[in-house]
Structure formats: C-alpha cells, structure tokens
Design a protein around this motif. Structure first.
Motif, short mmCIF file in Angstrom:
data_model
loop_
_atom_site.label_atom_id
_atom_site.label_comp_id
_atom_site.label_asym_id
_atom_site.label_seq_id
_atom_site.Cartn_x
_atom_site.Cartn_y
_atom_site.Cartn_z
N MET A 225 11.14 6.52 -12.89
CA MET A 225 12.11 6.29 -11.40
C MET A 225 11.49 7.10 -10.36
SD MET A 225 15.66 5.65 -12.73
CE MET A 225 16.13 7.00 -13.65
N ARG A 226 11.40 6.62 -9.13
CA ARG A 226 10.95 7.49 -7.80
C ARG A 226 11.36 6.60 -6.73
NH1 ARG A 226 5.31 10.35 -7.81
NH2 ARG A 226 6.28 11.22 -9.84
N ASP A 227 12.09 7.52 -5.85
CA ASP A 227 12.29 6.84 -4.65
C ASP A 227 11.32 6.93 -3.51
OD1 ASP A 227 12.52 9.64 -4.62
OD2 ASP A 227 14.35 9.82 -3.04
N PRO A 228 10.79 5.82 -2.99
CA PRO A 228 9.80 5.61 -1.92
C PRO A 228 10.12 6.19 -0.80
CG PRO A 228 10.74 3.29 -2.39
CD PRO A 228 11.59 4.53 -3.14
N THR A 229 10.13 7.50 -0.47
CA THR A 229 10.40 7.85 1.10
C THR A 229 9.22 8.22 1.80
OG1 THR A 229 10.25 10.18 -0.03
CG2 THR A 229 12.52 9.15 0.10
N ARG A 230 8.86 9.16 2.14
CA ARG A 230 7.73 9.49 2.97
C ARG A 230 6.50 8.88 2.24
NH1 ARG A 230 7.11 15.83 4.19
NH2 ARG A 230 8.18 15.89 2.11
N GLY A 231 5.57 7.96 2.89
CA GLY A 231 4.55 7.20 2.20
C GLY A 231 4.81 5.87 1.75
N GLY A 232 6.18 5.53 1.75
CA GLY A 232 6.60 4.27 1.34
C GLY A 232 6.19 3.91 -0.23
N LEU A 233 6.66 2.51 -0.45
CA LEU A 233 6.30 2.08 -1.77
C LEU A 233 4.94 2.22 -2.22
CD1 LEU A 233 7.32 0.19 -3.96
CD2 LEU A 233 6.81 -1.71 -2.54
N THR A 234 3.92 2.02 -1.22
CA THR A 234 2.37 2.25 -1.60
C THR A 234 1.99 3.64 -2.46
OG1 THR A 234 1.63 0.82 0.22
CG2 THR A 234 0.31 2.42 -0.50
N THR A 235 2.67 4.57 -1.49
CA THR A 235 2.41 6.05 -2.23
C THR A 235 3.07 6.25 -3.65
OG1 THR A 235 2.46 6.76 0.24
CG2 THR A 235 2.81 8.36 -1.80
N VAL A 236 4.26 5.75 -3.75
CA VAL A 236 4.94 6.00 -5.20
C VAL A 236 3.89 5.16 -6.20
CG1 VAL A 236 6.81 4.91 -6.56
CG2 VAL A 236 7.15 6.00 -4.44
N LEU A 237 3.49 3.89 -6.02
CA LEU A 237 2.74 3.14 -6.92
C LEU A 237 1.11 3.72 -6.83
CD1 LEU A 237 3.56 -0.44 -5.81
CD2 LEU A 237 4.53 0.72 -7.58
N ALA A 238 0.81 4.29 -5.85
CA ALA A 238 -0.37 4.75 -5.82
C ALA A 238 -0.46 6.08 -6.76
CB ALA A 238 -1.18 5.21 -4.45
N GLU A 239 0.48 6.82 -6.68
CA GLU A 239 0.61 8.29 -7.27
C GLU A 239 0.87 7.72 -8.71
OE1 GLU A 239 2.78 10.97 -3.95
OE2 GLU A 239 3.86 10.54 -5.78
N LEU A 240 1.55 6.92 -9.03
CA LEU A 240 1.93 6.41 -10.45
C LEU A 240 0.71 5.95 -11.11
CD1 LEU A 240 3.80 5.77 -12.97
CD2 LEU A 240 4.42 3.82 -11.75
N ALA A 241 -0.12 5.11 -10.51
CA ALA A 241 -1.26 4.59 -11.05
C ALA A 241 -2.23 5.76 -11.30
CB ALA A 241 -2.05 3.81 -10.09
N GLU A 242 -2.39 6.76 -10.41
CA GLU A 242 -3.13 7.85 -10.43
C GLU A 242 -2.80 8.81 -11.74
OE1 GLU A 242 -3.90 10.31 -6.95
OE2 GLU A 242 -3.91 11.90 -8.12
N GLU A 243 -1.51 9.20 -11.75
CA GLU A 243 -0.94 9.93 -12.61
C GLU A 243 -1.08 9.42 -14.29
OE1 GLU A 243 2.94 11.03 -11.22
OE2 GLU A 243 2.24 11.85 -9.42
N SER A 244 -0.86 8.06 -14.24
CA SER A 244 -0.50 7.38 -15.57
C SER A 244 -1.98 6.87 -16.09
CB SER A 244 0.16 6.22 -15.56
OG SER A 244 -0.21 5.13 -14.77
N GLY A 245 -2.95 6.86 -15.06
CA GLY A 245 -4.44 6.20 -15.66
C GLY A 245 -4.20 4.87 -16.03
N LEU A 246 -3.17 4.04 -15.52
CA LEU A 246 -2.91 2.63 -15.71
C LEU A 246 -3.06 2.13 -14.05
CD1 LEU A 246 -0.13 2.99 -18.23
CD2 LEU A 246 -2.51 1.95 -18.86
N GLY A 247 -3.30 0.77 -14.22
CA GLY A 247 -3.27 -0.11 -12.97
C GLY A 247 -1.95 -0.39 -13.04
N ILE A 248 -1.51 -1.01 -11.62
CA ILE A 248 -0.26 -1.54 -11.20
C ILE A 248 -0.72 -2.96 -10.61
CG2 ILE A 248 1.92 -1.62 -9.80
CD1 ILE A 248 1.67 1.60 -10.54
N GLU A 249 0.13 -4.00 -10.80
CA GLU A 249 -0.34 -5.35 -9.96
C GLU A 249 1.03 -5.69 -9.48
OE1 GLU A 249 -3.37 -7.12 -11.29
OE2 GLU A 249 -3.08 -9.25 -10.47
N VAL A 250 1.20 -5.83 -8.05
CA VAL A 250 2.30 -6.33 -7.35
C VAL A 250 2.40 -7.66 -6.61
CG1 VAL A 250 3.73 -3.85 -7.47
CG2 VAL A 250 2.12 -4.50 -5.56
N GLU A 251 3.35 -8.38 -6.57
CA GLU A 251 3.34 -9.68 -5.87
C GLU A 251 3.95 -9.26 -4.45
OE1 GLU A 251 2.41 -12.56 -6.75
OE2 GLU A 251 2.04 -12.23 -9.02
N GLU A 252 2.89 -9.60 -3.34
CA GLU A 252 3.44 -9.18 -2.12
C GLU A 252 4.92 -10.00 -1.91
OE1 GLU A 252 0.53 -9.92 1.11
OE2 GLU A 252 1.34 -8.65 2.26
#
Lengths: 342, 342
Positions: free
Chosen positions: B223-250
């Motif tokens: 879980m993470r709250d998308p504050t500064r940097g928004g949803l994009t930053t949370v997802l980009a950090e998660l992808a980087e940290e987990s070593g997995l990709g994320i796919e979202v539907e606009e």
C-alpha cells in the motif's frame, strides 16, 4: 555560503530529484537497514512502554562552537527521551530546506547528526524533506522525533517528587546560550565558550543504575533537561507542578568564568540561559550521593553535584540562597531572551 | 490577515508566555490526558510491532477548498502509518511559527487538526513550538510524526508484490493539487474542486479485514498513498523496487471532469499530481474484488476500483494502456511541478 551544488525546489518534488537527494544525502549519512527500505513508515519492535517526543530546531547560526543544528537536533530529542528514562530506540528527522541551500553544507550537517546518533546508539530510521522558495525559510529547520524504550517500571515526574528530595545538576549552566551569542558576534571580546550540546542517555542510564543500587530505581523521581528558559524554568515548573518548594544554593551551581563574565557584561542571568547537554535530577535524599558519583563517571556528567533540595516550607516557590546568606525567589522568565537558541 | 492577537517571539521562549501559548492553544485544541501532563516525552504502551513516520507540512496557502494545513498534517501522517497497515496510536505535532502570525488563525488550524485526529481516533500526545522572526519562515510549518500499531503479521512492501497481482486505486486523482492551484488563484476560471485531504485508516482497516476473508491478510501485498509525484511516482517506484512491470488502464483511473479541464488547460498530467486522501493497494488477483468492495463501503473509498495489474512482461516499467489501444510508458517526474503542495 559554501560554493557548489545547491538545493533546488525540484529536490522537494517527490519525483526523481527528490529520490536522488534522499539517497545521496540522507541514506548515505544515516546508513541503516530500516531507513534504506525508504518506506513511508519504519517498522520497529519495542519492548514494553515507549516514550515519544518531538522538537523542531531553528537555531541560528546553523554552526557554532561545540555543535551545529545536526548535532543539536539529535541530542535534543535523545535528551527529551532520557528525561522519561527511555533508551533511544529510533529517530525520525524531517528537513525543511530553503531553495539555494548548499548541498555541501547539508551533507556536513547530516554527517554531524549521524555522528551524534551513533554516539547515542540510535538509528535515524525515517524522515522527510520539503524545499521552500528562497525567502520562505531561513536556511534549514530540522524536526527530530524520537521513540524510546522506558527502562523503569515506575512513573517519573513532578507527581513523584517528595519533601526532602535532593536536586542534582549534571554540570555547568549557560554554555550553550553563550556559545550561540558568540557565534552571532553579539559581543566583541573573545569568550572561549563551547556549547554543551550532547546526547545524555549514558548519563541517565548511569543514574538509573545507581538509583537501583541505592534503594531501588523508584528513588529516582524526576528528570528534565534545562533547555529554553534554563535551570530557573525547570525548577519553577517543578515547584508549580508538584505543589512543593525548592531551595537551591547559588554557590553550588557550576558556572564557567567565561559564561559568568559574558552574563555580567550583558546583563543576562545564567540560570535562565539555555543548555543542551545538562540534566536536572531529583532523587530521594538517601540516594543522592550514589547518583552524583555515578553521573560523574560519565563523559557529560563530570561536573555533577547536588545543588539543593525539595521542601514543603514554601509550596510552589523556588528560593535561591546567595553566598551572603540572603534569599531570592526565582521566577520563570516571561518572554524571550534569546530567540532561535535551539 | 486576521485581526487580533499575534504570536510573539516570546511565545517561543520556553518561559511563561510559551507555557501560556501551549496551554491556551495546543492543550485546548488537542485535549487529552497524555498531552496535558506537558512532559518532555509522552509515554505509550503499544502492543507488538509499531510503525513510525514523519512529515513536514509547508503547504501554501494554509487554507484551501477541502482542507487546511491542520487537517493535512494529521491526515498525511495517519496515511503514512496506514500504508504500513498500522492503526494510529499517537501523534506528535511540532510547530514552526513566524512572528506576527495571528493567534486566531493558529487556533482555527489547531481545531482543524484536532477534528481530523478525532476522526482518525488518534490523540496528539506531544508537541513543540518554535517562533522565528518575521521573514524567517512563511507563516506556519507543521511537522507531524506518528506511531502506529501494525495489525498484520506479514511484511507489506514492494518485495511482497507478485506477477499477476491486482492494482487498486481508492478514488479519483489530482483533486488535492488542483484545489491548491485554485486557492492560489493560478487560473481565472472557477473550478469547483475540493482537496481530497482525509485520514485513511478506516479505509485501510476495511481492506485488511477483506483480505483476511479472501485468503488471509497476506494477500494484501503493498500500500502507498500517492502524494507528491502522484500515482505515476508510486507505480514507477513500485516497478523499480519490485523488479516487476505494471500495466494500468487509463480509462480505469477516475479523474473528475473539473480536474481534467484544469489539466487540459494548464498542461498538467493528472497522474503526476499530488493526492492527500487516496491509497494504492496491490493484492493477490483473487482477492481484488473483495478488497475493492470493502474499500467502497468506506467514506473515502467510494470510488475504489481495479486499475491494472502487475506483470513480469516488462520488468521495472509502468505501461499505460490508452482507450485507443496504444501504450505509453509512465516515467517518474524529474523535478518540481508544484512546490509547497503539502
């Protein structure tokens, strides 16, 4: 101001520049496995009761003889935990930085905070950084919050203080405030005074241990560090809260010759000046010698001594006995003597 | 600026004026027995593991549609605890105040912080106040630190995320940032957008409970709250940290029409804008419907929905699928879009 790279508004963005700053400066300085996870919250597993305390640091200048805002921000919080007989378990550090602040200075101040945290054996496990525009803050403010494990079973505090208790002071007063004044260039003469800024957990741990050997830890009744408002404020608050009086011997309060000279010249009362590495301890009279002896064995407690006692004779008031045999009442200072001392 | 009494440098002294301010403003607003002791450290008795988090708040202006710095400072810290599945146990609040700040405004902002703390059922048990000279800070900064009891036994975080997990968002994005822009008068047209600023413990508690019913609490991975940097930053950090990709539907990401209009006009990407009352949750795919349904039952989670999934197909990258069937990579924003958003 130091040359080189500067903090940009973008360093407060939450985006890539922010992550770079956090990793390059904070994670490097405060290196520990909990912080390195960079989670929004750090997980800890304390044993038993915990103490919780926070302090913002706005000292000006940021560096002064004997310390800097980094050392101060760690020592101040460790000492507030220590007043609750709490061994520091973890610290949080939140930075508010003015745009344009030199990154080299930020690194140095973080290194100082990290060294002080190592000295106190406490990790800095979580933090935050905000950057505000030029002119919206004065360089750097640091808010440090601590969690500590309380090592005694009884309740310390003004309610535990009893008629006849001994009042102990861990060393000389006024050094921090005079060091700040000197750093501000507020007097022309040279005063070789260094701030006493230091983390006092080892000192308090020694006092707790000595109390245990001298009748049980519950002979230790009250501790407080005399910061803003100085020794006078701690004693006046204790008298007010406990409903008991306090009598102190002016002669017994250690004041360095340099601090005394500055106070004489500028008209300050050293008993109202801020300290950042001193502790006031109130203990059952029978345990006082043992506690003083133990505190004196610690690095920052060498000047410890008994300075007075608690009395039911003048409830709510603090009386200072002068070397001439007269007495004067110590009242809490009303307003501000020295803004931004810590 | 509000008329009437103002904060003086003397209110930061540690002396009598300081005590008066603390009692009149803070103890009155945050009334609870632990704070009323006015000890340097508050004592707490947590059960099990605790979470520990800190945030400085420098938002400008101090009051905006849907919130103010008082509500924000409590909600932000409660939400950081919530990301660790931690029920808020106690908060610390440290105030840095510019000399001359209106006492009436300080009282109002503290009342708002207190109301938000009551809503989150967490007491503000300790605090600090520093006053700096006019021009040395911009009105008011609040640093809030929280201690919470972690209610799950497993480790949440990017390391727990698995290929195939569902990504859930608790509601619309961009509202907080656009409300701040509106409050700053940065656009002439009227946009009826309110900040989403809210404490999310109840929402997270519902998610934990639903996870338990849908395979065990360990199906809740991150879980993470998308504050500064928004949803994009949370997802980009998660992808980087987990070593997995994320796919979202606009199309699946809720954005209010007003936020969308402002972003279209001013050229902002709503996915990078700050939120203060939203949560991103990553759960095992089989538990996603149950978690979404439970979150939707909570006051601040009515707009919850599944927005995408975790994939091993493009490690470290976040792909956004547009309604036209194309895909674009979401990169973490580099610098600052909106200074002093929180």
């Amino acid at each position: 101001m130091t040359d080189g790279e500067r903090v940009l508004l973008g360093h407060g963005s939450g985006g890539k520049l922010y992550r770079d700053l956090v990793k390059d400066v904070f994670v490097t300085a405060f290196a520990n496995p909990v912080l390195e996870r960079l989670d929004d919250a750090a997980a800890l597993a304390p044993r038993g009761r915990i103490a919780f305390t926070t302090d913002s640091h706005v000292v000006q200048p940021l560096t002064f003889p004997g310390g800097d805002i980094g050392r101060l921000s760690v020592a101040g919080t460790v000492n507030d935990l220590a007043t609750a007989a709490a061994r520091p378990l973890a610290l949080a550090a939140a930075f508010i930085i003015e745009e344009g602040f030199a990154l080299a200075d930020l690194r140095d101040l973080c290194a100082s905070a990290a060294a002080t945290a190592r000295e106190a054996a406490v990790p800095i496990v979580t933090g935050d950084t905000k950057v505000v525009e030029r002119g919206a803050a004065d360089g750097l403010f640091i808010t440090t919050t601590g969690v500590g494990e309380i090592v005694v079973a009884h309740e310390l505090g003004s309610a535990a203080v009893r008629d006849g208790d001994a009042v102990i002071l861990s060393g000389s007063v006024g050094d921090h405030a005079v060091a700040i004044l000197a750093a501000r260039g507020e007097f022309k003469f040279s005063a070789a005074v260094r701030s006493d800024c230091a983390p006092l957990w080892s000192l308090v741990e020694a006092a707790v241990s000595a109390a245990r050997g001298a009748g049980g830890e519950e002979v230790l009744h009250f501790m407080r560090d005399p910061t803003r408002g100085g020794l006078t404020t701690v004693l006046a608050e204790l008298a007010e809260e406990s409903g008991l009086g306090i009598e102190v011997e002016e002669d017994a309060i250690p004041i360095s010759p340099a601090v005394r000279s500055v106070c004489d010249l500028l008209g300050y009362d050293p008993l109202t000046l801020a300290n950042e590495g001193k502790m006031v301890l109130v203990v059952a009279a029978g345990a006082a010698d043992a506690v003083v002896a133990a505190v004196r064995q610690t690095e920052y407690g060498r000047g410890a001594r008994r300075i007075g006692f608690v009395t039911a004779a003048h409830p709510g008031r603090v009386a200072l006995r002068t070397p001439f045999g007269t007495r004067r009442v110590l009242d809490m200072p009303v307003g501000e003597l020295l803004p931004r001392i810590c």
